[in-house]
Design a protein around this motif. Structure first.
Motif, PDB file in Angstrom:
ATOM      1  N   ASP A 205      91.833  98.418  53.627  1.00 50.38           N
ATOM      2  CA  ASP A 205      92.453  97.354  53.937  1.00 50.38           C
ATOM      3  C   ASP A 205      93.266  96.744  55.249  1.00 50.38           C
ATOM      4  OD1 ASP A 205      93.451  94.807  53.507  1.00 50.38           O
ATOM      5  OD2 ASP A 205      93.460  95.079  51.327  1.00 50.38           O
ATOM      6  N   HIS A 206      93.718  96.217  55.864  1.00 49.79           N
ATOM      7  CA  HIS A 206      94.384  95.783  56.900  1.00 49.79           C
ATOM      8  C   HIS A 206      95.185  96.623  56.879  1.00 49.79           C
ATOM      9  CE1 HIS A 206      96.139  93.278  60.079  1.00 49.79           C
ATOM     10  NE2 HIS A 206      95.208  92.228  60.445  1.00 49.79           N
ATOM     11  N   PRO A 207      95.227  97.066  58.379  1.00 49.97           N
ATOM     12  CA  PRO A 207      96.109  97.738  58.433  1.00 49.97           C
ATOM     13  C   PRO A 207      97.526  97.540  59.001  1.00 49.97           C
ATOM     14  CG  PRO A 207      94.720  97.267  60.746  1.00 49.97           C
ATOM     15  CD  PRO A 207      94.164  97.055  59.572  1.00 49.97           C
ATOM     16  N   ASP A 208      98.170  95.877  58.798  1.00 46.71           N
ATOM     17  CA  ASP A 208      99.643  95.868  58.267  1.00 46.71           C
ATOM     18  C   ASP A 208      99.306  95.017  56.875  1.00 46.71           C
ATOM     19  OD1 ASP A 208      99.522  96.185  61.486  1.00 46.71           O
ATOM     20  OD2 ASP A 208      98.521  94.108  61.694  1.00 46.71           O
ATOM     21  N   MET A 209      98.744  95.828  56.224  1.00 46.61           N
ATOM     22  CA  MET A 209      99.324  95.650  54.912  1.00 46.61           C
ATOM     23  C   MET A 209     100.385  95.910  54.486  1.00 46.61           C
ATOM     24  SD  MET A 209      98.028  93.699  51.985  1.00 46.61           S
ATOM     25  CE  MET A 209      96.225  93.540  52.099  1.00 46.61           C
ATOM     26  N   PRO A 210     101.148  95.239  53.511  1.00 42.44           N
ATOM     27  CA  PRO A 210     102.396  95.271  53.136  1.00 42.44           C
ATOM     28  C   PRO A 210     102.448  95.925  51.984  1.00 42.44           C
ATOM     29  CG  PRO A 210     102.288  93.196  52.985  1.00 42.44           C
ATOM     30  CD  PRO A 210     100.905  93.332  53.824  1.00 42.44           C
ATOM     31  N   SER A 220      92.362 101.451  57.819  1.00 35.60           N
ATOM     32  CA  SER A 220      92.218 100.576  58.607  1.00 35.60           C
ATOM     33  C   SER A 220      90.910  99.819  58.412  1.00 35.60           C
ATOM     34  CB  SER A 220      92.658 100.360  59.694  1.00 35.60           C
ATOM     35  OG  SER A 220      91.921  99.278  60.262  1.00 35.60           O
TER      36      SER A 220
END
Length: 354
Positions: A205-210, A220
């Motif tokens: 998923d998005h590298p900044d996924m919390p 990523s």
């Protein structure tokens, strides 16, 4: 009201051998409270919740509240046709592909009844239904936009994935490498239960996924080399993006066609398109939990169904402007407490961090 009571007794008798009250604490609480207050007496309600055995218990609070209930099925929504003769026997009205009926409130799923015009408005169960109601000129309470819905979509769907895999004979997850595309509510639940079974889980998923669980690796989606390496070495690849054709052009299909990975689809949308033949995907590209008699166990869907019921009472109060909105937070918190205090999933709620 006497008719409603007879239907309630038939539903409870039918369900008693399958479900314990601890599996539906929110609906039980609602039934008890509404039996006394009768907030829906004489209110015409169309309920489009997908009709499965556990859905029958959703009807009990509505009937206890005095509603004139109609159960609705639709070609676009999965349901169990074997239950329709039971509804006939019990005297519970049901319709299929309803287009013209007059109702006070409609409790919808997937926006399939958005073309009707209820007196007070709609409750909608799903995120996909949101798009059908964006221009609605009546109040629409979106149950999907709630913390409670995460219990169903995260824990319920994730546990359903696990049961689906085991039904197909894939029972040993220990040290198996699983790659999950998408880390929304559904992907999070799949990763949670797979890791709980001892799998080595990576999510794309998005590298900044919390909020990534501590025992799950995040890759990523922009790192093509890392994604393809993970797919190449995977035992099972699971898609849970919820985006139509999300897997097109990312190279995963080529790796799978060269290998022997298991492939499971858990998104409602067709994420693979023509990248993979349906025969290469478990359950022919239909979400894996849909092969089960109970796609989502009652213990996980109970509070969602109660919240959708509560939408009818909120709509009847009046004063809501047109358009999509959340249900009142105090209504949701009341049901959440019932699940935490009386339900069977307290440990899973804590472990998953929902």
């Amino acid at each position: 009201m006497q008719k409603n009571q007879l239907v309630i007794e038939s539903i409870l008798e039918y369900s008693r051998s399958t479900y314990r009250p601890a599996e539906y604490p929110a609906l039980s609480l609602q039934s008890g409270e509404w039996r006394n207050s009768q907030p829906l007496r004489g209110v015409r309600i169309l309920d489009g919740t997908p009709l499965f055995a556990n859905t029958l218990l959703k009807y009990v609070p509505l009937l206890a509240a005095g509603a004139e209930l109609t159960a609705a099925t639709h070609d676009a929504i999965p349901y169990d046709p074997a239950l329709l003769p039971l509804l006939d026997r019990w005297g519970l009205r049901h319709v299929h592909n309803e287009k013209t009926g007059e109702y006070d409130c409609i409790l919808d799923c997937g926006g399939v009844h958005a073309g009707l015009a209820p007196k007070y408005g709609f409750g909608e169960l799903t995120r996909s239904g949101f798009y059908h109601y964006q221009q609605c000129r009546q109040p629409v309470i979106l149950v999907d936009d709630s913390r409670i819905k995460a219990i169903e979509t995260c824990l319920g769907t994730g546990e359903g994935f696990l049961r689906g895999m085991k039904k197909l004979g894939h029972t040993d997850f220990r040290s198996r490498r699983i790659v999950v595309f998408g880390y929304g509510k559904v992907g999070r639940g799949i990763a949670f239960y797979a890791a709980r079974e001892g799998a080595d889980v990576a999510v794309v998923d998005h590298p900044d996924m919390p909020g990534v669980l501590p025992n799950v690796r995040l890759i990523s989606r922009f790192d093509r080399e890392a994604v393809l390496e993970a797919v190449r070495n995977a035992w099972c690849v699971v898609t849970a993006t919820g985006i139509r054709h999300a897997m097109r052009g990312n190279g995963a299909a080529e790796e799978i066609l060269r290998g022997s990975q298991l492939v499971a689809a858990m998104g409602v949308e067709d994420e693979w398109g023509d990248e993979l033949p349906k025969e290469r995907i478990l359950n022919r590209n239909v979400p894996l939990n849909f092969m089960l008699n109970e796609p989502t166990r009652l213990r996980y869907i109970d509070p969602t169904m109660a919240l959708l019921n509560a939408a009818a009472v909120e709509l009847l109060k009046g004063g809501l402007p047109s358009g999509i909105r959340k249900i009142a937070p105090e209504v949701e918190n009341h049901l959440w407490q019932a699940v935490e205090q009386e339900g069977l999933i307290t440990d899973e709620l804590k472990e998953s961090g929902i």
